[in-house]
Design a protein around this motif. Sequence first.
Motif, PDB file in Angstrom:
ATOM      1  N   TYR A 504       0.951  -1.141  -0.012  1.00 26.92           N
ATOM      2  CA  TYR A 504      -0.086   0.077  -0.068  1.00 26.92           C
ATOM      3  C   TYR A 504       0.988   1.257  -0.024  1.00 26.92           C
ATOM      4  N   GLU A 537      -3.230   4.240  -1.771  1.00 29.05           N
ATOM      5  CA  GLU A 537      -3.398   3.361  -3.114  1.00 29.05           C
ATOM      6  C   GLU A 537      -3.208   2.108  -2.676  1.00 29.05           C
ATOM      7  N   THR A 538      -4.018   1.016  -2.902  1.00 25.39           N
ATOM      8  CA  THR A 538      -4.085  -0.442  -2.400  1.00 25.39           C
ATOM      9  C   THR A 538      -3.939  -1.225  -3.906  1.00 25.39           C
ATOM     10  N   ASP A 539      -3.923  -2.616  -3.469  1.00 23.21           N
ATOM     11  CA  ASP A 539      -3.831  -3.629  -4.475  1.00 23.21           C
ATOM     12  C   ASP A 539      -4.519  -4.903  -3.877  1.00 23.21           C
ATOM     13  N   SER A 540      -4.402  -5.967  -4.223  1.00 26.49           N
ATOM     14  CA  SER A 540      -4.941  -7.254  -3.586  1.00 26.49           C
ATOM     15  C   SER A 540      -4.300  -7.865  -2.593  1.00 26.49           C
ATOM     16  N   SER A 542      -2.988  -5.709  -0.150  1.00 25.64           N
ATOM     17  CA  SER A 542      -2.839  -4.754   0.735  1.00 25.64           C
ATOM     18  C   SER A 542      -3.807  -5.127   2.133  1.00 25.64           C
ATOM     19  N   GLN A 547      -7.997  -1.634   2.562  1.00 23.75           N
ATOM     20  CA  GLN A 547      -9.038  -2.043   1.438  1.00 23.75           C
ATOM     21  C   GLN A 547     -10.405  -1.219   1.838  1.00 23.75           C
ATOM     22  N   ILE A 560      -9.677  -2.128  -4.024  1.00 23.16           N
ATOM     23  CA  ILE A 560      -8.361  -2.006  -4.567  1.00 23.16           C
ATOM     24  C   ILE A 560      -8.408  -0.624  -5.485  1.00 23.16           C
TER      25      ILE A 560
END
Length: 766
Positions: A504, A537-540, A542, A547, A560
Amino acid sequence: MRRSLIGTAVLALCAGNAMAIEPFVIKDIRVEGIQRTEAGTVFSYLPVRVGETFNDDKSISAIKALYATGFFKDVRLEADGQVLVVLVEERPAISKVEFTGTKEFEKDVLVKALKDIGVGEAKIFDKASVDRAEQELKRQYLSRGLYGVKLVTTVTPLERNRVNITFAVDEGEIAKIKQINIIGNKVFSDKELREQLALNTGGWFSWYTKADQYSKTKLTGDIESLKSFYLNRGYIEMNIDSTQVSITPDKKDIYITINITEGEKYNVADIKFEGETFGREDELRSLVLLRKGSVYSGELLTATNKLISDRLGTFGYAFANVNANPDINQEKREVSFTFMIDPGKRAYVRHMNIAGNTTSRDEVIRREFRQFESSWYDANKIKLSRDRVDRLGYFKDVTIDTPEAQGTSDQVDVNLTVVEKPTGNFTIGGAFSQSEKFTFQAAIQQANFAGSGTTVGMELNTSKYSRTISFSQFDPYYTDDGISRSYEVYLRTQRPPALNIGSYTIKQKGGRISYGVPFSETDTVFLGIGLERSSIETDSTSPTRFQQYVTDVTGNPSGIGKAETNAVPLTLAWSRDSRDSGLTPSIGRYQRLNLELDVIGKQKYYRAIYEHQYYKPMIWKTVLALKGELDYGRGLGDTPYPVFKNFYGGGIGSVRGYESSSLGAVDSRYGDALGGAARVIGNAELQLPFPGSGKDRSLRWFGFLDAGQVYQEGEKLRYSQLRYSAGLGISWISPVGPLKLSYAKPLNAKPTDRLERFQFQMGSGF
């Protein structure tokens, strides 16, 4: 043909004018025998001049004057016709002073000390001065307990009328106190009385305190401590009959014997006042700490005298004299006191003087004064002035005295003396744990920038996981009325510290400005506004909490992506500071209440912080320090509390013994500490002066008990969830910056808690 006048001169010195010198008019004066001394120097000391008539009296005066200079070991006068010839033999000059065998003292210190008494390089050699130097060296060694010291002085002649002086020292062993005997005590045990003495027979800290080394000065202080001990417990007639100090023939062991007479215990029978009370007897009586029927205490009596004198000082009577005359009834074992009050003349302040400020401008100090020139003397205002200057934090020491103005009977000068300290600070903090190993952070700040009283700070962190660039400034006197202004601009980026806890990125940039308005000597209200843009900013991979925040802000159910918010936080704060020092407080309180509110931006929230510090002096120069902090935040309306505004707990400054920022809920996926919207912190410290540090408060050790916890938004603040720790630490305001070390034992740690028993924080001053 020369005629020698020395015989007649010496005879005249010893037996008057038994042999007269035939007078003659001096046509010229010639000096012979000088090597280093200038002829002009000799002429300047001669009491005779060309054209004068030379006779017995002037011969005696001339010889006396030249001998008195100390430059010469022999002086003769001759006449060559009508020319006065002055023949001198100069004393040798000291080429070098050397020491051998010295371990207790630095050689440079000894060289300087001897030079002050006339024995040093380029000084004129004088046997008497060397003898005095030898005795002074022995005295210094005796003061350190080295009674077996042996000293041999060697004077080595050199060419060109010079000498080397060598002091060969055999220091021997330090004489230690073997036994302290107290004779005559019946009420108190030997152990109780020995605890009152600075001198002792040795212990764990003797290597540092040197308390087992005899000192006449320390013994004098110990005798006064014994007297105070008895006087504070009612033994008004206690007396020290005699003291004996003996040393064994091998000069290794010292025995001290103190003979005392305890006398009887007395209670207070009555308190009276005489003299001028200005109709305020009831007010002055309320200051009396002694009570009828209570045990007499010399300490309370002294404190009462001071309280009454100080109260009279607030009315302008700077020279008030308060004496308590005792009336002892030996049959009833009671003592009555009559306080004789002589206020003297009412005084006003002539000058307010400042000394010692080599960096700080006069106005930076003077604007803290609450006592003014040409106004009536007020002891409270003078003390408040001293405390306000000390609370600035720019000085190691602040002292104030009020001498009587010379040539007057109703004026005083107020002299405030400061000792500057480095106000720049490069700070690093760190800890060691098995999980994170070594961690640190850094910042730079310059208080009292260029002596102006303004604080300038900059934080620069180029870490891979936490990057920060910020600049701040605080001007405590933005206006002449004491309104302060502070502002800060910043850019912060935060990423996870390890790859196995998800990915993140949090970015924050913005600034704030705040103004402080003083409403009293101790109370200030602050008003401020800021502008901040934040993005997460996150992704899968995080953490779940981040999230969820993205989902709450953007409406994206996957959590996401990138969530951006703008905030315009308004701040309202209040502080009250009555501490005697901002650097090393020992008495007083500090309170701070800060409310931050955003109702304009997209992310609406409020957060409140309340901090309270309390300091109280205790027995044996210890200080009880209690600190508490309660923080609470919440989102407004349907918006959640911003995750990047979370509070964190753990480490120095909150709960020692736990990893920094590790308390509270953890991420369900990775176990990361999430912080929270609420925090409770409590600290209790018993601060003690470090053995041998005397009145120096910059070096202290302390025992502590910490408690604290972090809670999620909407979670009840359950005290059963608090984490506790206890331990010991050392705090030192060192010449190169502040240093704090602590070793803590967590008292109720859970298996999931992250622990750090040893933690430190230090800074580098400049």
